[in-house]
Design an enzyme around this catalytic site. Structure first.
Site, PDB file in Angstrom:
ATOM      1  N   CYS A 155       0.828 -18.314  27.607  1.00  0.00           N
ATOM      2  CA  CYS A 155       0.619 -19.480  26.741  1.00  0.00           C
ATOM      3  C   CYS A 155       0.025 -20.634  27.535  1.00  0.00           C
ATOM      4  CB  CYS A 155       1.908 -19.874  26.042  1.00  0.00           C
ATOM      5  SG  CYS A 155       3.282 -20.144  27.156  1.00  0.00           S
TER       6      CYS A 155
ATOM      7  N   GLU B 154       7.205 -23.368  20.324  1.00  0.00           N
ATOM      8  CA  GLU B 154       6.279 -23.250  21.452  1.00  0.00           C
ATOM      9  C   GLU B 154       5.210 -22.264  21.023  1.00  0.00           C
ATOM     10  OE1 GLU B 154       4.195 -22.339  23.930  1.00  0.00           O
ATOM     11  OE2 GLU B 154       5.650 -21.247  25.158  1.00  0.00           O
TER      12      GLU B 154
HETATM   13  P1  NDP Z   1       3.941 -14.027  16.291  1.00  0.00           P
HETATM   14  O1  NDP Z   1       3.923 -15.503  16.259  1.00  0.00           O
HETATM   15  O2  NDP Z   1       3.582 -13.295  15.053  1.00  0.00           O
HETATM   16  O3  NDP Z   1       5.382 -13.489  16.747  1.00  0.00           O
HETATM   17  C1  NDP Z   1       6.253 -14.200  17.602  1.00  0.00           C
HETATM   18  C2  NDP Z   1       7.689 -13.821  17.265  1.00  0.00           C
HETATM   19  O4  NDP Z   1       7.987 -14.195  15.935  1.00  0.00           O
HETATM   20  C3  NDP Z   1       7.981 -12.329  17.364  1.00  0.00           C
HETATM   21  O5  NDP Z   1       9.295 -12.136  17.805  1.00  0.00           O
HETATM   22  C4  NDP Z   1       7.839 -11.897  15.938  1.00  0.00           C
HETATM   23  O6  NDP Z   1       8.524 -10.720  15.647  1.00  0.00           O
HETATM   24  C5  NDP Z   1       8.460 -13.050  15.207  1.00  0.00           C
HETATM   25  N1  NDP Z   1       8.053 -13.170  13.804  1.00  0.00           N
HETATM   26  C6  NDP Z   1       6.944 -12.664  13.190  1.00  0.00           C
HETATM   27  N2  NDP Z   1       6.931 -13.016  11.888  1.00  0.00           N
HETATM   28  C7  NDP Z   1       8.030 -13.761  11.671  1.00  0.00           C
HETATM   29  C8  NDP Z   1       8.576 -14.437  10.537  1.00  0.00           C
HETATM   30  N3  NDP Z   1       7.953 -14.435   9.361  1.00  0.00           N
HETATM   31  N4  NDP Z   1       9.729 -15.096  10.671  1.00  0.00           N
HETATM   32  C9  NDP Z   1      10.362 -15.150  11.864  1.00  0.00           C
HETATM   33  N5  NDP Z   1       9.912 -14.527  12.963  1.00  0.00           N
HETATM   34  C10 NDP Z   1       8.755 -13.848  12.877  1.00  0.00           C
HETATM   35  O7  NDP Z   1       3.017 -13.605  17.480  1.00  0.00           O
HETATM   36  P2  NDP Z   1       2.395 -12.210  17.829  1.00  0.00           P
HETATM   37  O8  NDP Z   1       3.310 -11.510  18.735  1.00  0.00           O
HETATM   38  O9  NDP Z   1       1.929 -11.475  16.597  1.00  0.00           O
HETATM   39  O10 NDP Z   1       1.092 -12.717  18.605  1.00  0.00           O
HETATM   40  C11 NDP Z   1       0.046 -13.357  17.880  1.00  0.00           C
HETATM   41  C12 NDP Z   1      -0.560 -14.477  18.667  1.00  0.00           C
HETATM   42  O11 NDP Z   1       0.406 -15.466  18.983  1.00  0.00           O
HETATM   43  C13 NDP Z   1      -1.097 -14.071  20.003  1.00  0.00           C
HETATM   44  O12 NDP Z   1      -2.340 -13.553  19.838  1.00  0.00           O
HETATM   45  C14 NDP Z   1      -1.083 -15.348  20.769  1.00  0.00           C
HETATM   46  O13 NDP Z   1      -2.253 -16.072  20.483  1.00  0.00           O
HETATM   47  C15 NDP Z   1       0.112 -16.065  20.214  1.00  0.00           C
HETATM   48  N6  NDP Z   1       1.293 -15.930  21.075  1.00  0.00           N
HETATM   49  C16 NDP Z   1       1.655 -16.993  21.816  1.00  0.00           C
HETATM   50  C17 NDP Z   1       2.719 -16.884  22.667  1.00  0.00           C
HETATM   51  C18 NDP Z   1       3.133 -18.021  23.503  1.00  0.00           C
HETATM   52  O14 NDP Z   1       3.540 -17.819  24.638  1.00  0.00           O
HETATM   53  N7  NDP Z   1       3.128 -19.220  22.976  1.00  0.00           N
HETATM   54  C19 NDP Z   1       3.472 -15.651  22.825  1.00  0.00           C
HETATM   55  C20 NDP Z   1       3.043 -14.597  21.956  1.00  0.00           C
HETATM   56  C21 NDP Z   1       1.987 -14.751  21.135  1.00  0.00           C
HETATM   57  P3  NDP Z   1       7.731  -9.325  15.657  1.00  0.00           P
HETATM   58  O15 NDP Z   1       7.140  -9.199  17.025  1.00  0.00           O
HETATM   59  O16 NDP Z   1       8.815  -8.364  15.411  1.00  0.00           O
HETATM   60  O17 NDP Z   1       6.690  -9.426  14.584  1.00  0.00           O
END
Ligand code: NDP
Length: 494
Positions: free
Chosen positions: A273, A239
């Protein structure tokens, strides 16, 4: 976020004040392996409890969560900065999903007889959906209860154990959700949380004991998670956000549409989102809609009506989109000066070119682009011209046209004359297409997402003279079956 390598811990911070909310261990690949191994044993036990007992335990968990809602709300409020009322709303939605998943798992996934068909008349055919084992959930920070619970509740109800890696911005919420589960189910670590940074999530995705990953976050990270999953052919549900549009049709209630557009775009500081990021308004009601929208938007304040931007790095994205939109379009409300970190006041810009970052990329901030269109067809065409495909909204006074537009909207969910309403209906599947990801959480599809179909065909008696799956079969037997099949399928149906 600060981290000291010696202790391998990290802090979660209050984004409004910068104060430390909590300190959590950075769990490495070994710690994740140990957690998954324990969860594998717990999954055996949980899977063996049966539908009725699991339902009872999950409803107990729901009761614990409901009674402790103030603690959950407090933690979410401190870690994300969102107002307590918003944190309460997401906790309530999570509770309704937990309830639905617990109550409907058996009906959706339990064993059932299916028709064996005429050729299989001597068979009993049964279908059931078995648990996968351990499900890894990688969650976001924007709705740290509601969003992961959309996977956790459904995975648990399907009979799996869950290892949850919350975002590094909201680890305390993740730890609390698992702690409360242990109150309802103390015997085994059926649902546990591992904390850490991106590498902890990567370790979870690459762990061979994890049988499915449920990921919520950015498209770019989803690709990395998918690559990690590929090592073990681990399936995933992704998602990944969107660039959702709201369409205002000629006969729409413009006041209601403006109210919905404003809340859909600005609530939770735009960090949703399925938030509204683009609005397409039919020419006939454009001016009336803009009057309603700007009048209402002037009353909305960051820091009062919604909280700060939770992830500091996102401010750069929001700033870049606003700067570009204001340069190429016409600012209606706010502008670059609206960004006063960690808050961003509402920004509304009209006539921004369709190929601008503010129209094409996910902004994840309290901003809206508005475009005048000739009719609903043009609105739909523009709404659909995106690499994302998560959700959308239609305001129209014509029920048939609204439903037709909704069906043709290239998205997983569409709300009509309301905003984000689909998320509150547990029976409706939630998920997107294209850059918004794939797979579904919520509803019956969400339960099946965390289960594997098991098909069993049992021969009840031998069909004399029609045994084709034997080297002893004769030409006469084959002829009889061909005759039967010709009778059943050889005629053109009118
Ligand atoms: P990320 O996609 O980087 O992170 C989402 C989750 O994945 C977090 O728990 C993160 O952990 C984890 N993660 C990060 N790197 C890895 C990896 N290599 N392998 C496995 N898991 C990983 O999103 P961000 O929080 O950095 O947000 C960036 C952008 O994503 C936002 O600006 C927005 O546009 C979008 N976003 C969309 C969401 C939605 O509802 N669909 C929710 C959040 C963000 P950790 O936080 O510890 O890095």
């Amino acid at each position: 976020m600060s981290m000291t390598t010696e202790q391998r811990t990290f802090d979660s911070l209050d984004p409004a004040t910068g104060a430390v909310v909590g300190t959590h261990p950075v769990q490495d690949a070994r710690a994740v392996r140990a957690a998954v191994a324990e969860a594998e044993r717990a999954a055996e036990w949980w899977g063996g409890l049966g539908w009725a007992e699991r339902r009872r335990r999950l409803l107990d968990y729901k009761a614990v969560v409901t009674r402790d809602i103030a603690r959950i709300v407090g933690t979410v409020h401190r870690e994300t900065g969102k107002p307590k009322a918003d944190a309460t709303l997401e906790a309530i939605l999570a509770i309704t999903h937990l309830d639905w998943a617990a109550r409907n798992a058996r009906k959706v996934l339990g064993a059932r007889r299916v028709s064996p068909g005429m050729v299989g008349a001597n068979l009993a055919a049964t279908l059931e959906y078995l648990p996968l084992g351990v499900v890894g959930v990688i969650g976001p920070w924007n709705y740290p209860v509601f969003t992961p619970m959309g996977s956790i509740a459904y995975a648990l109800a399907a009979g799996n154990a869950v290892v949850f890696k919350p975002s590094e911005l909201t680890p305390g919420t993740g730890v609390l959700l698992a702690e409360l589960f242990a109150e309802a189910v103390p015997e085994q670590p059926v649902f546990r949380t591992v904390t850490g940074l991106g590498e902890t999530g990567a370790a979870l995705a690459g762990d061979p004991g994890v049988k499915k990953i449920a990921f919520t976050g950015s498209t770019a990270t989803a690709k990395r998670v998918m690559a990690a999953c590929a090592q073990n052919l681990t399936p995933m549900v992704a998602e990944c956000g969107g660039k959702d549009a709201l369409i205002v049709d000629a006969d729409a209630d413009v006041a209601a549409a403006a109210d919905a557009a404003l809340w859909g775009a600005m609530s939770n500081s735009g960090q949703t989102c399925v938030g509204v990021e683009r609005v397409y308004v039919v020419d006939a009601v454009y001016d009336a809609f803009m009057r309603e929208l700007t009048g209402r938007a002037r009353e909305v304040r960051a820091g009062e009506d919604y909280g700060p931007v939770t992830m500091p790095a996102q401010l750069d994205v929001i700033r870049r989109h606003i700067d570009d939109a204001v340069a190429s379009g016409k600012a209606v409300l706010g502008g670059p000066e609206s960004v006063r970190a960690p808050y961003v006041d509402p920004v509304i810009v009209e006539d921004v070119p369709e190929d601008s970052p503010a129209v094409r990329e996910e902004t994840f901030g309290p901003t809206l682009t508005i475009k005048r269109v000739a009719d609903a067809e043009e609105a739909l065409e523009k709404a659909n011209a995106t690499a994302y495909g998560l959700a959308g909204t239609i305001f129209s006074g014509d029920r048939r046209r609204a439903v037709e537009l909704a069906r043709r909207m290239r998205s997983g969910m569409t709300a009509i004359n309301s905003v984000i309403s689909f998320a509150s209906v547990p029976a409706l599947p939630f998920g997107g297409l294209g850059d918004s990801g794939f797979g579904r959480i919520h509803g019956a599809d969400g339960l099946r997402e965390f289960a594997r179909p098991k098909a069993v065909s049992r021969q009840r008696f031998a069909l004399p003279g029609m045994n084709l799956t034997s080297f002893t079969r004769t030409q006469a037997e084959l002829d009889r079956v061909v005759k039967l099949v010709t009778f059943l399928h050889g005629r053109r149906k009118q």
